[in-house]
Design a protein around this motif. Structure first.
Motif, PDB file in Angstrom:
ATOM      1  N   UNK A 151     -25.047 110.958  39.477  1.00 22.09           N
ATOM      2  CA  UNK A 151     -26.612 110.369  38.968  1.00 22.09           C
ATOM      3  C   UNK A 151     -26.593 110.210  37.286  1.00 22.09           C
ATOM      4  N   UNK A 152     -25.092 110.869  36.899  1.00 23.03           N
ATOM      5  CA  UNK A 152     -25.292 111.204  35.677  1.00 23.03           C
ATOM      6  C   UNK A 152     -25.806 109.595  34.751  1.00 23.03           C
ATOM      7  N   UNK A 153     -26.074 109.705  34.036  1.00 24.62           N
ATOM      8  CA  UNK A 153     -26.519 108.613  32.779  1.00 24.62           C
ATOM      9  C   UNK A 153     -25.510 107.826  32.377  1.00 24.62           C
ATOM     10  N   UNK A 154     -25.573 106.182  31.914  1.00 26.58           N
ATOM     11  CA  UNK A 154     -23.870 105.766  31.614  1.00 26.58           C
ATOM     12  C   UNK A 154     -23.740 106.329  30.523  1.00 26.58           C
ATOM     13  N   UNK A 182     -22.959  93.221  20.977  1.00 25.71           N
ATOM     14  CA  UNK A 182     -23.698  91.612  21.683  1.00 25.71           C
ATOM     15  C   UNK A 182     -22.554  91.574  22.841  1.00 25.71           C
ATOM     16  N   UNK A 183     -21.240  91.779  22.582  1.00 26.43           N
ATOM     17  CA  UNK A 183     -20.630  92.440  23.872  1.00 26.43           C
ATOM     18  C   UNK A 183     -20.529  92.823  24.647  1.00 26.43           C
ATOM     19  N   UNK A 184     -21.425  94.328  24.540  1.00 25.73           N
ATOM     20  CA  UNK A 184     -21.985  94.807  25.915  1.00 25.73           C
ATOM     21  C   UNK A 184     -23.197  94.575  26.182  1.00 25.73           C
ATOM     22  N   UNK A 185     -24.252  93.624  25.086  1.00 28.81           N
ATOM     23  CA  UNK A 185     -25.245  93.889  26.036  1.00 28.81           C
ATOM     24  C   UNK A 185     -25.266  92.440  26.914  1.00 28.81           C
ATOM     25  N   UNK A 196     -19.262  93.747  32.357  1.00 28.52           N
ATOM     26  CA  UNK A 196     -17.706  94.505  32.471  1.00 28.52           C
ATOM     27  C   UNK A 196     -16.949  95.141  31.036  1.00 28.52           C
ATOM     28  N   UNK A 197     -17.623  94.950  30.030  1.00 26.13           N
ATOM     29  CA  UNK A 197     -17.795  95.616  29.067  1.00 26.13           C
ATOM     30  C   UNK A 197     -18.012  96.613  28.259  1.00 26.13           C
ATOM     31  N   UNK A 243     -18.519 100.820  31.290  1.00 28.68           N
ATOM     32  CA  UNK A 243     -18.906  99.161  31.708  1.00 28.68           C
ATOM     33  C   UNK A 243     -20.462  99.771  32.653  1.00 28.68           C
ATOM     34  N   UNK A 244     -21.273  98.523  32.491  1.00 29.72           N
ATOM     35  CA  UNK A 244     -22.403  98.583  33.233  1.00 29.72           C
ATOM     36  C   UNK A 244     -22.635  98.231  34.961  1.00 29.72           C
ATOM     37  N   UNK A 245     -20.451  97.644  35.210  1.00 28.25           N
ATOM     38  CA  UNK A 245     -20.203  97.388  36.896  1.00 28.25           C
ATOM     39  C   UNK A 245     -20.155  98.783  36.931  1.00 28.25           C
TER      40      UNK A 245
END
Length: 190
Positions: A73-76, A98-101, A105-106, A113-115
């Motif tokens: 449950x740790x933060x991103x 911009x790529x990350x947003x 998968x970035x 990554x968010x994934x």
């Protein structure tokens, strides 16, 4: 068996006000007051957990909870961007930001990554036994759990707003979840 998962986002901090990535800062005075005022709004649970950040720990404590820290449950993990504001990163690395947003998968920051975050919290969600679980977790974790539980496109992550000291509830079981989102605790949520 049905599981009820109740996710509480941390109370306000200076880092949240400044839109600081992975800020380790403690609750500010308004956050402490808001959490103390919300003590009677916290739902009962069989299992009480929290993310590993200072603000999750302090929010849990201010809410009168004895919560176990759980690494899932740790933060991103934001790698090189930790401690920097969104404005600072946008000024120095506009293409990377911009790529990350736009690409789940970035991970141009050298972190997660968010994934990857979604896989981590999805595995945690699907491993829960049938019970009432309360967890104080960072907004990114609330978003990721919601995306995974509802089978949303990963790109919707940034379209989910999670205010300070709000309760997001999921009920269901593996592969079938219902959502009740964003109820402020203590009446104000700030």
């Amino acid at each position: 068996m049905t599981v009820r998962v109740m996710l509480v986002s941390p109370a306000m901090t200076v880092d949240l006000r400044e839109a600081r990535f992975g800020g380790p800062g403690p609750l500010d005075e308004s956050g402490v007051r808001a959490a103390a005022a919300a003590v009677h709004d916290v739902p009962r649970a069989d299992l009480v957990l929290r993310g590993s950040s200072v603000r999750c720990r302090e929010t849990a404590e201010a809410l009168g909870l004895r919560a176990e820290a759980v690494e899932a449950l740790a933060d991103l993990h934001v790698g090189d961007w930790a401690g920097r504001t969104l404005a600072e990163v946008g000024a120095s690395e506009p293409e990377a930001l911009a790529l990350w947003l736009r690409d789940p998968a970035a991970a141009p920051h050298g972190g997660e990554s968010l994934r990857q975050l979604s896989v981590r919290v999805g595995q945690w969600l699907e491993s829960l036994p049938a019970r009432r679980v309360l967890a104080v977790v960072e907004p990114a974790v609330v978003r990721a759990v919601t995306v995974v539980a509802l089978g949303l496109a990963p790109e919707t992550f940034w379209r989910l707003d999670v205010g300070p000291l709000t309760l997001t509830e999921l009920s269901g079981r593996q592969g079938r979840w219902n959502l009740h989102c964003g109820r402020p605790l203590g009446g104000s949520g700030s």
